[in-house]
Scaffold this active site. Structure first.
Site, short mmCIF file in Angstrom:
data_model
loop_
_atom_site.label_atom_id
_atom_site.label_comp_id
_atom_site.label_asym_id
_atom_site.label_seq_id
_atom_site.Cartn_x
_atom_site.Cartn_y
_atom_site.Cartn_z
N GLY A 92 0.81 -1.21 0.00
CA GLY A 92 0.00 0.00 0.00
C GLY A 92 0.84 1.26 0.00
O GLY A 92 0.35 2.35 -0.25
N ARG A 93 2.11 1.10 0.34
CA ARG A 93 2.97 2.29 0.35
C ARG A 93 4.41 1.94 -0.02
O ARG A 93 5.36 2.59 0.41
CB ARG A 93 2.94 2.94 1.71
CG ARG A 93 3.27 1.98 2.83
CD ARG A 93 3.53 2.73 4.07
NE ARG A 93 3.50 1.85 5.23
CZ ARG A 93 3.88 2.23 6.41
NH1 ARG A 93 4.29 3.45 6.61
NH2 ARG A 93 3.82 1.39 7.42
N ASP A 125 -2.42 6.85 2.81
CA ASP A 125 -1.85 7.88 1.93
C ASP A 125 -0.61 7.40 1.18
O ASP A 125 -0.01 8.15 0.42
CB ASP A 125 -1.51 9.13 2.75
CG ASP A 125 -0.49 8.84 3.85
OD1 ASP A 125 -0.04 7.67 3.98
OD2 ASP A 125 -0.14 9.78 4.59
N GLY A 126 -0.21 6.17 1.42
CA GLY A 126 0.96 5.63 0.72
C GLY A 126 2.28 6.17 1.24
O GLY A 126 3.35 5.89 0.68
N ARG A 176 14.58 -0.10 1.06
CA ARG A 176 14.72 -1.36 1.78
C ARG A 176 15.22 -2.45 0.84
O ARG A 176 14.79 -2.53 -0.30
CB ARG A 176 13.37 -1.74 2.38
CG ARG A 176 13.37 -3.05 3.12
CD ARG A 176 12.19 -3.14 4.05
NE ARG A 176 10.95 -3.43 3.36
CZ ARG A 176 9.77 -3.51 4.00
NH1 ARG A 176 9.70 -3.29 5.29
NH2 ARG A 176 8.68 -3.78 3.33
N ASP A 252 1.43 -11.36 6.78
CA ASP A 252 2.07 -10.55 5.73
C ASP A 252 3.41 -10.01 6.20
O ASP A 252 4.15 -9.43 5.40
CB ASP A 252 1.16 -9.38 5.31
CG ASP A 252 0.80 -8.46 6.46
OD1 ASP A 252 0.68 -8.97 7.60
OD2 ASP A 252 0.65 -7.25 6.25
N ASN A 253 3.72 -10.19 7.47
CA ASN A 253 5.00 -9.70 7.98
C ASN A 253 5.98 -10.82 8.23
O ASN A 253 6.96 -10.65 8.96
CB ASN A 253 4.76 -8.89 9.26
CG ASN A 253 4.05 -7.57 8.98
OD1 ASN A 253 4.18 -7.03 7.88
ND2 ASN A 253 3.29 -7.08 9.92
P1 AMP Z 1 1.87 -3.06 8.20
O1 AMP Z 1 1.05 -2.84 9.41
O2 AMP Z 1 2.97 -2.06 8.05
O3 AMP Z 1 2.35 -4.45 8.06
O4 AMP Z 1 0.90 -2.77 6.97
C1 AMP Z 1 -0.24 -3.52 6.71
C2 AMP Z 1 -0.80 -3.14 5.37
O5 AMP Z 1 -1.21 -1.78 5.35
C3 AMP Z 1 0.15 -3.29 4.21
O6 AMP Z 1 -0.58 -3.75 3.12
C4 AMP Z 1 0.65 -1.89 3.99
O7 AMP Z 1 1.08 -1.68 2.66
C5 AMP Z 1 -0.59 -1.08 4.30
N1 AMP Z 1 -0.26 0.28 4.75
C6 AMP Z 1 0.34 0.63 5.90
N2 AMP Z 1 0.49 1.97 5.97
C7 AMP Z 1 -0.02 2.49 4.85
C8 AMP Z 1 -0.18 3.83 4.33
N3 AMP Z 1 0.24 4.89 5.01
N4 AMP Z 1 -0.76 3.96 3.12
C9 AMP Z 1 -1.19 2.90 2.44
N5 AMP Z 1 -1.09 1.63 2.86
C10 AMP Z 1 -0.51 1.42 4.06
MG MG Z 2 4.01 -4.98 7.09
#
Ligand code: AMP
Ligand code: MG
Length: 494
Positions: A92-93, A125-126, A176, A252-253
């Site tokens: 998503g970002r 917001d990506g 990264r 996903d992590n």
């Molecule tokens: P995370 O909690 O970092 O593992 O993210 C979980 C999901 O949310 C993943 O698909 C990320 O790409 C998405 N995500 C996290 N933060 C953002 C953001 N600011 N904008 C868009 N997608 C996000």
């Molecule tokens: Mg993640």
């Protein structure tokens, strides 16, 4: 010149098919500024380190220009998040610029994190705030120096833009590097849609890229599962041995290559407490320190589930094979953990008396809230040869509560005829003096985001690059937090 001019950024993942990813350019930012680049990593990646700081490379790290030969993508995946199923996630970002072949002849992903919206952004917001970029840089590089498999940080930049979270915060982008960003959730994405063809394409790709030995097996997909189970079991054992709490072990992590990924709400324990949780969103302690092996096993069961149709024609047979593979997790984890912990106590191999010593030690440490890292280091110093000066000394003497245990430990070393010099070296190599302590990370982030002062961030990166070597001059970074400095909660990077 940019760092990628002389390199072909390959796109083998993109070539798997359009269901795997979407072409996605990074979104330019207003006013990029370089924070830090990682020349040692650039060299390992066969990239020209002297171009890292060029103005043209900065534009790439910020997403304002794209390397000439790159076909950037955002990848699709799904996940179980805190136990709940989410069929549609994806980058998503983050934007994958491409893959490079490094000095070790292996393939690595180069990805921009915080590079703007993608089709997978949902309501996000990506972007990324600067704080989480600095945290990921610090902790992932510290993990690498500690010898733990991890994604790496090649560059960190500011964007000159603000992001809106609870308040307005400066934005940042992290470049990264990972052996690959393929997650357990990537397999789940296709499996949940009943797209077995794509699961197979992905499994074949992972075998070729990460576990080519599985190809020689009569049952390559069962062997693939065995390989990922082993990689994850060893990874979690390493986390546990250094007191690391990941904090958001959603599927996903968890990378199938076995590297640590996602440094959102992670933390190293200061005082030893197996129930410890830091993440503000982990209200039920699902991802507490002591639960990490169990959760990794649960996550792997979803990989197994996705691979079932490839493992055998008959479902019952496939389930049996998956079960056999999953059952190996606990043996591999325990062996790996016991062996790492034995080394922390100066024993080359674990045995029943060492395990007894360890259990007793951890019990006392938990009761008396001993600092996890420095207790082991103070024990190490007990075996330091005469004249060695890099001992913690006054900074952290062996806690009073451990005096009786200390005698028992020295007794077992003696009974097993273990040479103190040999044990000392083993302990020095397995007991870090410097870890990325939360209060230090918070202080570095605060100074950078509120005062635009990156001095402490840079100092901390430098100190953590040599974690096993205690230096009196850096002792401020080895100290546990004072009660008023203690960080009790971490927040997700979003
Ligand atoms: P995370 O909690 O970092 O593992 O993210 C979980 C999901 O949310 C993943 O698909 C990320 O790409 C998405 N995500 C996290 N933060 C953002 C953001 N600011 N904008 C868009 N997608 C996000
Ligand atoms: Mg993640």
């Amino acid at each position: 010149m940019t760092i990628f001019d002389a390199t072909t950024l390959q796109a083998t993942y993109r070539q798997l098919g359009e269901q795997f990813s979407t072409d996605q350019l990074p979104t330019p930012v207003a006013n990029p500024g370089l924070i830090r680049v990682n020349s040692a990593l650039a060299e390992q990646l066969n990239l020209p380190a002297d171009e890292l700081e060029s103005p043209e490379s900065l534009q790439i790290f910020a997403g304002n220009s794209v390397p000439h030969n790159s076909q950037p993508i955002a990848t699709a995946y799904a996940a179980h998040q805190f136990g709940g199923w989410n069929p549609q996630l994806g980058d998503g970002r983050a934007v994958l610029l491409g893959e490079v072949i490094a000095e070790d002849s292996l393939r690595y992903d180069v990805q921009l994190k915080g590079a703007g919206q993608t089709p997978y952004s949902r309501r996000g917001d990506g972007r990324s705030a600067l704080g989480p970029v600095l945290r990921e840089y610090l902790v992932s590089e510290a993990m690498a120096a500690l010898g733990v498999p991890t994604t790496r940080a090649l560059a960190a930049v500011t964007t000159g833009e603000q992001v809106v979270r609870e308040s307005f915060l400066p934005g940042g982008i992290l470049t990264r590097v990972a052996s690959s960003h393929i997650r357990i959730g990537t397999f789940q994405f296709f499996s949940a849609q009943g797209d077995i063809e794509s699961v197979k394409t992905l499994a074949d790709y992972v075998i070729d890229r990460h576990y080519p030995q599985a190809r020689d097996s009569n049952e390559p997909y069962s062997e693939l599962l065995n390989c990922v189970v082993a990689a994850q079991a060893c990874l979690i054992a390493q986390w546990m041995s250094i007191g690391f709490i990941h904090g958001v072990m959603n599927t996903d992590n968890m990378l199938v290559c076995g590297e640590t990924v996602d440094y959102g709400p992670c933390a190293f324990m200061d005082a030893y407490n197996p129930q410890k949780v830091f993440s503000s969103i982990d209200t039920h302690g699902r991802y507490a320190y002591a639960r990490q092996p169990e959760i990794a096993h649960w996550n792997l069961s979803w990989l197994a589930q996705a691979l079932l149709p490839l493992m055998a024609d008959e479902e019952a047979e496939a389930i049996e094979k998956a079960q056999t593979a999953l059952n190996k997790f606990s043996t591999i984890f325990t062996e790996s953990y016991q062996s790492l912990m034995a080394a922390k106590l100066g024993f080359e191999t674990p045995n029943a008396s060492v395990e007894q010593l360890l259990t007793a030690l951890l019990e006392i440490m938990a009761t008396h809230s001993c600092d996890y890292t420095l207790t082991f280091r103070a024990l190490t110093d007990q075996l330091a040869p005469q004249g060695v000066s890099d001992v913690l000394g006054e900074l952290y003497p062996v806690p009073e509560a451990l005096q009786a245990w200390l005698k028992e430990w020295l007794g077992v070393l003696a009974k097993e005829n273990i040479d103190h010099a040999v044990a000392y070296q083993l302990m020095i190599n397995n007991n870090p003096a410097f870890i990325p302590r939360n209060h230090q990370i918070e202080a570095a982030i605060k100074e950078a985001t509120q005062q635009n002062d990156f001095k402490r961030f840079h100092q901390l990166v430098d100190v953590l690059a040599r974690p096993y070597e205690y230096r009196e001059s850096d002792n401020a970074f080895a100290k546990p937090p004072k009660p008023e400095e203690e960080v009790t909660q971490t927040f997700c990077g979003t």
